[in-house]
Design a protein around this motif. Structure first.
Motif, PDB file in Angstrom:
ATOM      1  N   PRO A  26       0.812  -1.227   0.000  1.00 11.39           N
ATOM      2  CA  PRO A  26       0.000   0.000   0.000  1.00 11.39           C
ATOM      3  C   PRO A  26       0.843   1.273   0.000  1.00 11.39           C
ATOM      4  O   PRO A  26       1.947   1.286   0.542  1.00 11.39           O
ATOM      5  N   SER A  27       0.317   2.313  -0.631  1.00  6.25           N
ATOM      6  CA  SER A  27       0.942   3.637  -0.585  1.00  6.25           C
ATOM      7  C   SER A  27       0.192   4.456   0.461  1.00  6.25           C
ATOM      8  O   SER A  27      -1.019   4.629   0.327  1.00  6.25           O
ATOM      9  N   PRO A  28       0.872   4.956   1.470  1.00  2.00           N
ATOM     10  CA  PRO A  28       0.151   5.684   2.523  1.00  2.00           C
ATOM     11  C   PRO A  28      -0.162   7.125   2.129  1.00  2.00           C
ATOM     12  O   PRO A  28       0.184   8.071   2.825  1.00  2.00           O
ATOM     13  N   THR A  29      -0.818   7.286   0.991  1.00  4.84           N
ATOM     14  CA  THR A  29      -1.125   8.639   0.501  1.00  4.84           C
ATOM     15  C   THR A  29      -2.564   9.028   0.823  1.00  4.84           C
ATOM     16  O   THR A  29      -2.993  10.126   0.518  1.00  4.84           O
ATOM     17  N   GLY A  30      -3.312   8.136   1.399  1.00  4.87           N
ATOM     18  CA  GLY A  30      -4.707   8.397   1.757  1.00  4.87           C
ATOM     19  C   GLY A  30      -5.207   7.102   2.357  1.00  4.87           C
ATOM     20  O   GLY A  30      -4.621   6.058   2.087  1.00  4.87           O
ATOM     21  N   ALA A  31      -6.254   7.163   3.170  1.00  3.88           N
ATOM     22  CA  ALA A  31      -6.714   5.929   3.816  1.00  3.88           C
ATOM     23  C   ALA A  31      -7.187   4.928   2.759  1.00  3.88           C
ATOM     24  O   ALA A  31      -7.635   5.317   1.678  1.00  3.88           O
ATOM     25  N   LEU A  32      -7.098   3.645   3.059  1.00  5.75           N
ATOM     26  CA  LEU A  32      -7.494   2.601   2.102  1.00  5.75           C
ATOM     27  C   LEU A  32      -8.965   2.719   1.746  1.00  5.75           C
ATOM     28  O   LEU A  32      -9.812   2.878   2.612  1.00  5.75           O
ATOM     29  N   HIS A  33      -9.275   2.605   0.468  1.00  5.91           N
ATOM     30  CA  HIS A  33     -10.681   2.609   0.062  1.00  5.91           C
ATOM     31  C   HIS A  33     -11.068   1.234  -0.471  1.00  5.91           C
ATOM     32  O   HIS A  33     -10.260   0.296  -0.480  1.00  5.91           O
ATOM     33  N   LEU A  34     -12.310   1.116  -0.913  1.00  5.57           N
ATOM     34  CA  LEU A  34     -12.829  -0.203  -1.305  1.00  5.57           C
ATOM     35  C   LEU A  34     -12.036  -0.827  -2.459  1.00  5.57           C
ATOM     36  O   LEU A  34     -11.892  -2.049  -2.526  1.00  5.57           O
ATOM     37  N   GLY A  35     -11.514   0.015  -3.354  1.00  2.00           N
ATOM     38  CA  GLY A  35     -10.732  -0.514  -4.474  1.00  2.00           C
ATOM     39  C   GLY A  35      -9.441  -1.149  -3.983  1.00  2.00           C
ATOM     40  O   GLY A  35      -9.080  -2.264  -4.393  1.00  2.00           O
ATOM     41  N   ASN A  36      -8.739  -0.461  -3.054  1.00  2.00           N
ATOM     42  CA  ASN A  36      -7.510  -1.044  -2.494  1.00  2.00           C
ATOM     43  C   ASN A  36      -7.847  -2.335  -1.761  1.00  2.00           C
ATOM     44  O   ASN A  36      -7.142  -3.334  -1.877  1.00  2.00           O
ATOM     45  N   ALA A  37      -8.952  -2.291  -1.006  1.00  2.00           N
ATOM     46  CA  ALA A  37      -9.334  -3.466  -0.200  1.00  2.00           C
ATOM     47  C   ALA A  37      -9.538  -4.670  -1.108  1.00  2.00           C
ATOM     48  O   ALA A  37      -9.112  -5.783  -0.789  1.00  2.00           O
ATOM     49  N   MET A  38     -10.176  -4.453  -2.271  1.00  2.00           N
ATOM     50  CA  MET A  38     -10.413  -5.579  -3.176  1.00  2.00           C
ATOM     51  C   MET A  38      -9.082  -6.171  -3.654  1.00  2.00           C
ATOM     52  O   MET A  38      -8.886  -7.393  -3.602  1.00  2.00           O
ATOM     53  N   SER A  39      -8.161  -5.329  -4.110  1.00  2.00           N
ATOM     54  CA  SER A  39      -6.870  -5.852  -4.607  1.00  2.00           C
ATOM     55  C   SER A  39      -6.118  -6.599  -3.506  1.00  2.00           C
ATOM     56  O   SER A  39      -5.596  -7.692  -3.724  1.00  2.00           O
ATOM     57  N   PHE A  40      -6.059  -5.998  -2.326  1.00  2.00           N
ATOM     58  CA  PHE A  40      -5.277  -6.620  -1.250  1.00  2.00           C
ATOM     59  C   PHE A  40      -5.930  -7.924  -0.780  1.00  2.00           C
ATOM     60  O   PHE A  40      -5.248  -8.896  -0.474  1.00  2.00           O
ATOM     61  N   LEU A  41      -7.264  -7.935  -0.737  1.00  2.00           N
ATOM     62  CA  LEU A  41      -7.953  -9.154  -0.289  1.00  2.00           C
ATOM     63  C   LEU A  41      -7.725 -10.299  -1.280  1.00  2.00           C
ATOM     64  O   LEU A  41      -7.454 -11.442  -0.884  1.00  2.00           O
ATOM     65  N   ILE A  42      -7.815  -9.988  -2.568  1.00  2.00           N
ATOM     66  CA  ILE A  42      -7.601 -11.037  -3.581  1.00  2.00           C
ATOM     67  C   ILE A  42      -6.146 -11.523  -3.528  1.00  2.00           C
ATOM     68  O   ILE A  42      -5.873 -12.724  -3.576  1.00  2.00           O
ATOM     69  N   ASN A  43      -5.217 -10.561  -3.409  1.00  2.00           N
ATOM     70  CA  ASN A  43      -3.801 -10.940  -3.299  1.00  2.00           C
ATOM     71  C   ASN A  43      -3.608 -11.892  -2.117  1.00  2.00           C
ATOM     72  O   ASN A  43      -2.995 -12.956  -2.239  1.00  2.00           O
ATOM     73  N   TRP A  44      -4.188 -11.528  -0.983  1.00  2.00           N
ATOM     74  CA  TRP A  44      -4.065 -12.350   0.230  1.00  2.00           C
ATOM     75  C   TRP A  44      -4.676 -13.733   0.001  1.00  2.00           C
ATOM     76  O   TRP A  44      -4.066 -14.761   0.345  1.00  2.00           O
ATOM     77  N   ALA A  45      -5.888 -13.770  -0.590  1.00  2.00           N
ATOM     78  CA  ALA A  45      -6.600 -15.046  -0.754  1.00  2.00           C
ATOM     79  C   ALA A  45      -5.820 -16.004  -1.664  1.00  2.00           C
ATOM     80  O   ALA A  45      -5.663 -17.188  -1.343  1.00  2.00           O
ATOM     81  N   ILE A  46      -5.308 -15.475  -2.771  1.00  2.00           N
ATOM     82  CA  ILE A  46      -4.547 -16.341  -3.694  1.00  2.00           C
ATOM     83  C   ILE A  46      -3.278 -16.841  -2.993  1.00  2.00           C
ATOM     84  O   ILE A  46      -2.930 -18.018  -3.060  1.00  2.00           O
ATOM     85  N   ALA A  47      -2.613 -15.927  -2.295  1.00  2.00           N
ATOM     86  CA  ALA A  47      -1.361 -16.301  -1.617  1.00  2.00           C
ATOM     87  C   ALA A  47      -1.610 -17.364  -0.553  1.00  2.00           C
ATOM     88  O   ALA A  47      -0.901 -18.368  -0.481  1.00  2.00           O
ATOM     89  N   ARG A  48      -2.629 -17.158   0.258  1.00  2.00           N
ATOM     90  CA  ARG A  48      -2.884 -18.116   1.338  1.00  2.00           C
ATOM     91  C   ARG A  48      -3.346 -19.468   0.782  1.00  2.00           C
ATOM     92  O   ARG A  48      -2.997 -20.515   1.318  1.00  2.00           O
TER      93      ARG A  48
END
Ligand code: GLU
Length: 330
Positions: A26-48
């Motif tokens: 993540p880039s700490p340029t603004g609080a996480l929004h739903l778009g960031n959450a989707m990318s990070f969640l999918i990244n996490w799910a595939i990795a796990r």
């Protein structure tokens, strides 16, 4: 710096496939929004699902835009959703030396040059629309603007430095979007690798960091698909191969077709949290967007991990609607 209490000790999963390493960046340029959450969640799910190692890297080099306190809140928001990681968080701003060494390596091959032309001087040479957002224009740096002499030393750190783009198209295969071919000369031209702030550009920093931490699986939004081509050129020039496997993901857009941003209302995860939205609702909405479910319904992160598939996700961008917003607040 991030608080020590939030630093996770590296933990290795019992059947971890140690040969695959991904990162959440993540880039700490603004609080996480739903778009960031989707990318990070999918990244996490595939990795796990595949027992990959997950590194958390905070991309704090975008200094004018990094906001105080956002590093801490970003980490807290990821944890609130249920996303965990095996190493990090690491930051970039305290590692300038490694980027400087990369610049020295590029310069010694006469692949970079200092350039103090202004935006308007470059813009008057050529410009083209950016693929990610219809409202955004990326400037092409035309090769007619190259200097006559290319230096072989990286000397002036307080000037922008550009990378000499080769004329051949860069080709790679994205897991989701398939075969890609980018002719960088026509779409971006010589791009910036070092900025006059005395820091590497995003393109250089990401390659150096990913290579040094052994990242070989990159999952992120499709607004960075064309950046992958620039990054591949840098991998090759720095002899940092092998090139990672790229999986770009559809973007979340507003009803006007533009990338989710402040103009679409407050879609920050923190704001929903304060209004009583649960992590299961956020995950349930993302599951609906990913076509795991036909109706919006709360979902646990473990269930998301089990049921997520890139096959059902598809490549169409997601539209965040007022019904989505109302459901999150219900
Ligand atoms: N820091 C970027 C972001 O938050 C991601 C960069 C990358 O994954 O290469 O969008």
């Amino acid at each position: 710096m991030y608080p020590q209490s939030l630093v996770h000790e590296p933990k290795f999963h019992p059947q971890s496939d140690q040969t695959s390493i991904t990162r959440i960046a993540p880039s700490p340029t603004g609080a996480l929004h739903l778009g960031n959450a989707m990318s990070f969640l999918i990244n996490w799910a595939i990795a796990r699902k595949h027992n990959w190692h997950i590194a958390l890297r905070i991309e704090d080099l975008d200094t004018p835009r990094v906001k105080p306190g956002v590093i801490k809140s970003t980490i807290q928001t990821l944890s609130w959703i249920g996303i965990d990681w095996d190493s990090g968080p690491t930051t970039q701003a305290d590692q300038i030396q490694r980027y400087q060494q990369a610049m020295e390596k590029l310069a010694s091959q006469e692949l970079t040059y200092p350039c103090s032309l202004s935006r308007s001087q470059i813009e008057s040479a050529a410009s083209a629309p950016h693929s990610g957002d219809p409202g955004f224009h990326e400037i092409i740096f035309d090769i007619s603007l190259r200097p006559d002499r290319i230096p072989c030393l990286f000397s002036d750190v307080d000037t922008n430095w550009r990378f000499l783009v080769s004329p051949e198209p860069v080709e790679f295969c994205d897991t989701l979007y398939g075969p890609q071919s980018f002719s960088l000369l026509d779409t971006v031209g010589d791009f910036v690798v070092w900025t006059k702030r005395g820091t590497p550009s995003y393109q250089l920093a990401v390659v150096v960091d990913d290579a040094l931490s052994g990242v070989n699986q990159i999952i992120r939004g499709s607004d960075l698909l064309d950046s992958a081509a620039r990054q591949i050129l840098l991998y090759n020039a720095l002899k940092l191969g092998p090139i990672p496997n790229y999986t770009h993901l559809p973007l979340v857009k507003g009803e006007d077709g533009r990338r989710l941003a402040k103009r679409h209302g407050d879609t920050r995860i923190d704001t929903y949290t304060q209004r009583g939205t649960t992590p299961e609702q956020i995950i349930g909405l993302i599951a609906f967007w990913c076509k795991i479910t036909k109706e919006r319904a709360p979902m646990s992160i473990q269930e998301f991990k089990e049921r997520f598939s890139l096959d059902t996700l598809g490549t169409d961008d997601i539209t965040f609607t007022s019904e989505d917003d109302q459901w999150l607040l219900s």
